[in-house]
Structures are given as C-alpha cells and as structure tokens.
Enzyme design. Structure first.
Site, short mmCIF file in Angstrom:
data_model
loop_
_atom_site.label_atom_id
_atom_site.label_comp_id
_atom_site.label_asym_id
_atom_site.label_seq_id
_atom_site.Cartn_x
_atom_site.Cartn_y
_atom_site.Cartn_z
CD GLN A 1 0.29 8.30 7.20
OE1 GLN A 1 -0.31 9.19 7.80
NE2 GLN A 1 -0.21 7.09 7.03
NE ARG B 1 -5.37 0.05 13.26
CZ ARG B 1 -4.72 0.18 12.11
NH1 ARG B 1 -3.40 0.25 12.09
NH2 ARG B 1 -5.39 0.23 10.97
CB SER C 1 4.85 9.95 11.24
OG SER C 1 4.00 10.04 10.11
CE LYS D 1 -0.55 4.24 12.76
NZ LYS D 1 0.12 4.94 11.66
NE ARG E 1 -5.62 8.16 11.00
CZ ARG E 1 -5.00 7.35 10.15
NH1 ARG E 1 -5.66 6.82 9.13
NH2 ARG E 1 -3.74 7.07 10.33
N GLY F 1 -5.03 7.90 5.58
CA GLY F 1 -4.13 8.90 6.14
C GLY F 1 -2.91 9.10 5.26
CG ASP G 1 0.43 0.01 9.38
OD1 ASP G 1 0.01 0.89 10.17
OD2 ASP G 1 0.86 0.28 8.24
CE LYS H 1 -2.93 0.51 3.54
NZ LYS H 1 -2.69 1.74 4.31
CB SER H 2 3.84 2.27 1.95
OG SER H 2 3.29 2.17 3.23
C1 S3P Z 1 2.49 4.79 6.14
C2 S3P Z 1 3.01 5.19 7.34
C3 S3P Z 1 2.49 4.73 8.64
C4 S3P Z 1 1.58 3.53 8.51
C5 S3P Z 1 0.62 3.67 7.36
C6 S3P Z 1 1.37 3.83 6.06
C7 S3P Z 1 3.09 5.30 4.89
O1 S3P Z 1 1.76 5.79 9.23
O2 S3P Z 1 0.86 3.32 9.69
O3 S3P Z 1 -0.23 2.55 7.25
O4 S3P Z 1 2.82 4.74 3.82
O5 S3P Z 1 3.83 6.28 4.96
P1 S3P Z 1 2.47 6.93 10.11
O6 S3P Z 1 3.32 7.75 9.22
O7 S3P Z 1 1.34 7.73 10.69
O8 S3P Z 1 3.25 6.20 11.15
#
Ligand code: S3P
Length: 438
Positions: free
Chosen positions: A168, A348, A166, A344, A123, A95, A317, A24-25
C-alpha cells in the site's frame, strides 16, 4: 441493525469445484489506474465487494466515469488524471483503497478529504503521509489518521526507503510519482506484492527497476496511462479459506479454478506444502501480466511449521487462516515477522489467540506473531462464540475452524465478510459446508 451471526459445524467432507471472487488488490488498482488513464478501461471479473465499491465511488468523485454493464464488465472512462472532488471520499473499511487513492490524489492540484469506518479511522496513515509530504503534498491530519485532507499538486520525485514492506505504501508513492517531476524510486525491506508495478506496465506507464543497496526496486517517471482491458483472476487470499477447509475436513477434495498465483502472494500455500498439504497446481497461464492456475486440494495430515519471518509480506493476509489450520496440525506452528498484523482491520494477533483459546486450542501471543500448539485432526473442541471486532478475515478463519471442530463455532459479526468475499456463505455451502445464519 444487529450484526449477522454465522455458525459453522462439521457436516462431512467438502467436495466440488469453485472459482474464488476476483482479486481485491488487482480490483482496486484496475479502477484507480483506469480512472487515471486516458480512454476506456474494461474490467472483467472485478471483485464486487464493499471495499472495491468504495473505490469505484471514490474514482467517480475524482472525475472518472464508472459503469457496470449488464454482462458484469466494469467500464471506466478515465479523465487522464484526478480533479477536485465535491464531497468527502469515504473509503469504508479499506486500507488499500484509502492509501492508494491518497497517493494518486496527492499529485493533482486539488484538496480532497478522505474518511473511513471506525476500523479504518484507527489505522496508521503516517506511512503514506510521510513520503507524500517529502514529495511536496500537504496534509491536514492532526492524528496522522483518517479523516484527513490532502492538498496535492506540484510533487517532486524522491527515493523513498520505506520502513515497512507494504504494497500500500509502495503503491501510494509510485502512483504519486506518475505525475511528479523527475523519478520516484521505492525501496522496501522485503518485496511486497507487485501488482501495481505489473499493472502500470500494462497501462503503458514509464516504469522499470533500478538497483539500490544491492537489490532491484521499482522506479516510475512521469507519463500518461492509456486505458486497457483487464481480467481480474481469483483472489488467493479468499481461496485460502476453501483450501484450508479442504485440508482440515477429513476426506475432502476441492478444486479451485482461476486463482492468481503471483509468487509474492503464495506464502500461505508454500507454508501449507511444508506442513505436508496435498495441493497440486494445474494449467498455469498468464493472460494479463499476472500468472493464474487451478489447484486441486485434498484433506491432508499436517505437521506444524515455522515460516521464515521474511516470508511474512507474501502471506500477510493469510496468517489468521494459517493459525486456524495450525490447530489441526501435529506440533508447533510459530509465526514471526508479522507485527503488521496488529494494524490490520483489527489486531489480528490478539484476536486469533483469544479465539483459538476459546475453542480449546493452546496458543500464545508474540510481539510480532503467535505460536499455536496443534494436536492433530479431530483435536479441536470449538463450541465458542468468537469476537471478531468486525474483521472479515477473523470471521472467515473461525468459521473454517468450526467446520472441523467437535462443537459448532459461531462468529459474532459476519457482515464485514462482504468487504472481501461477497457470497462466502453460499460459496462454502456449495462445497458442502454447514454454515448458517443465526
Ligand atoms: C494490499 C497490501 C497489504 C494487504 C492488503 C492489500 C494491497 O497491506 O494486507 O490486504 O492491495 O496493496 P499492506 O500494504 O499494509 O501490507
């Protein structure tokens, strides 16, 4: 429409070979960088889940041409940057989609409104609003949450010390830095997943590492991206579910093919090995700047473990499924350093403890984690209907727990599984799992 409920129950060992859906990332990043690049990007094995579909739609609204070919390859014709969207960008449940897109959009002269579903609207967005504002973007965001409007353009590079580890946040800042004046450096407490850094290199960005406070951190300088071919490996965060099932359902043996084995994503697998799991890695390869391997997993006698808090970003995750596995281990599993779990798709920590207790497992909340007191194989009663709050990973974790429990386990809402693991049910059924819709 009423949510789909799913029920899982014990039906004998799991067996067979399976390839998890695309990571997914990496899928979000491939679409976003493809859209920012000049020229054509071809993406093979993109995750075709709801979260990624929202990002595909978003980058179309921001100026890219995105098409899925008959052979399943996604083609992105980037416009070399983002342009003014004509409607609100809906990030759905994601997110990652929201924060990365907001970061990338902030560096262009546009005003874009971002929104998401009920869960995403709760969030925190301040974690990207703060650094992007320091760089010069402006936000209309009364609550520091979605919906928000970003007014972008004319950014200046900064060195940002993120209070959270993070990916993200890191990615939002680095993507903004691609089109900012000067250099942008992101410092984080523990290293989070580095797919953005790896993929930016593949797209030809001006990215390297600099030493700050005694350790290396990513730095970008402005420069154009060029379209490339991307292969998306199987997602370890999705593979975690069949792997967990194979470990806790007696006599199982499952082979997982083509899984991403980036070390910053392997905290769960490392912890399983410490618990005594029989997992063997085979044939590592690296076709796109990301390591990939096959795994063979056999049912194992597990003992409780306490992963170090600093490992949390590498398994963020996977804590829900780890908590489920811990119920079948002997002894205590203590999860700490994971306060992020509270922000999240759901809280969780609360939901895992509540669901485990409903299934007869001793569990307790900590401010930054949880404790599960496992009593070994065949010890879990199950027999509950689990409240998921529409969280895909909570739903999948309890369905896996149900496969090894004495009584079936039902989850109240399985619809959101499609955000990250479309086809979860047939995938698990093919391995012999008894998971049915009610
Ligand atoms: C992700 C970063 C993680 C993860 C999310 C995917 C990403 O979140 O939990 O499912 O693809 O950069 P955080 O950056 O909030 O830790």
């Amino acid at each position: 429409m009423a949510a789909m409920r799913l029920k899982a129950r014990f039906a004998g060992p799991l067996q067979g070979t399976a390839r998890p859906p695309g990571d997914k990332s990496i899928s979000h990043r491939a679409l976003i960088m493809g859209a920012l690049a000049e020229g054509r990007t071809r993406i093979e094995s993109l995750l075709e889940g709801d979260d990624v579909h929202h990002t595909a739609k978003a980058v179309r609204l921001l100026g890219a041409k995105v098409e899925r070919m008959d052979d399943g390859i996604w083609v992105v014709d980037g416009a070399g940057g983002f342009s003014q969207p004509t409607e609100t960008i809906d990030c759905g449940n994601s997110g990652t989609g929201a924060r990365l897109l907001i970061g990338a959009a902030a560096s262009y002269k546009l005003s874009a409104r971002f929104d998401g579903d009920q869960s995403l609207r709760k969030r925190p967005m301040n974690r990207v609003i703060a650094p992007l504002s320091q760089m010069g973007a402006r936000f209309d965001s009364p609550q520091n949450k979605l919906p928000l409007i970003v007014h972008g353009g004319a950014l200046k590079g900064i060195t940002y010390r993120s209070p959270v580890s993070s990916a993200q946040v890191k990615s939002a800042v680095l993507l903004a830095g691609l089109h900012a004046e000067g250099e942008t450096v992101l410092v984080e407490p523990e290293r989070s997943r580095d797919h953005t850094e790896r993929m930016l290199k593949v797209f030809g960005a001006n990215i390297d590492q600099v030493e700050v406070d005694g350790s290396l951190h990513p730095r970008v300088r402005p420069g154009a991206l060029k379209g490339v071919d991307i292969y998306v490996p199987g997602d370890p965060s999705s593979a975690a579910f069949p792997v967990a099932a194979a470990l806790i359902v007696g006599k199982s043996e499952v082979r997982v093919e083509d899984m991403l084995v980036n070390p910053l994503r392997l905290g769960f697998f490392e912890t399983l090995l410490e618990m005594g799991a029989n997992i063997v890695y085979e044939e590592t390869r690296d076709p796109i700047g990301e390591p990939i391997a096959n795994l063979v997993v056999k049912a194992s006698k597990l003992r409780g473990a306490s992963p170090p808090a600093k490992r949390a970003p590498a398994m963020i995750d996977e804590f829900p499924i780890l908590a489920a596995v811990a119920a079948f281990a002997d002894g205590e599993t203590r999860i700490t350093g994971a306060a992020e779990l509270r922000v999240k798709e759901s809280d969780r920590i609360t939901l895992m403890v509540e669901g485990l207790r409903a299934c007869g497992v001793e569990a307790e909340e900590l401010p930054d984690g949880l404790v599960v007191n496992g009593r070994g194989p065949k010890s879990v009663r199950g027999g509950a209907e689990i409240r998921t709050h529409g969280d895909h990973r909570i739903a999948m974790s309890f369905l896996i727990l149900g496969l090894a429990s004495k009584e079936p386990v039902t989850v109240d809402d399985a619809d959101m599984i499609a955000t990250s693991f479309p086809g979860f049910e047939p995938f698990m059924q093919n391995l012999g799992a008894d998971i049915v819709a009610l």
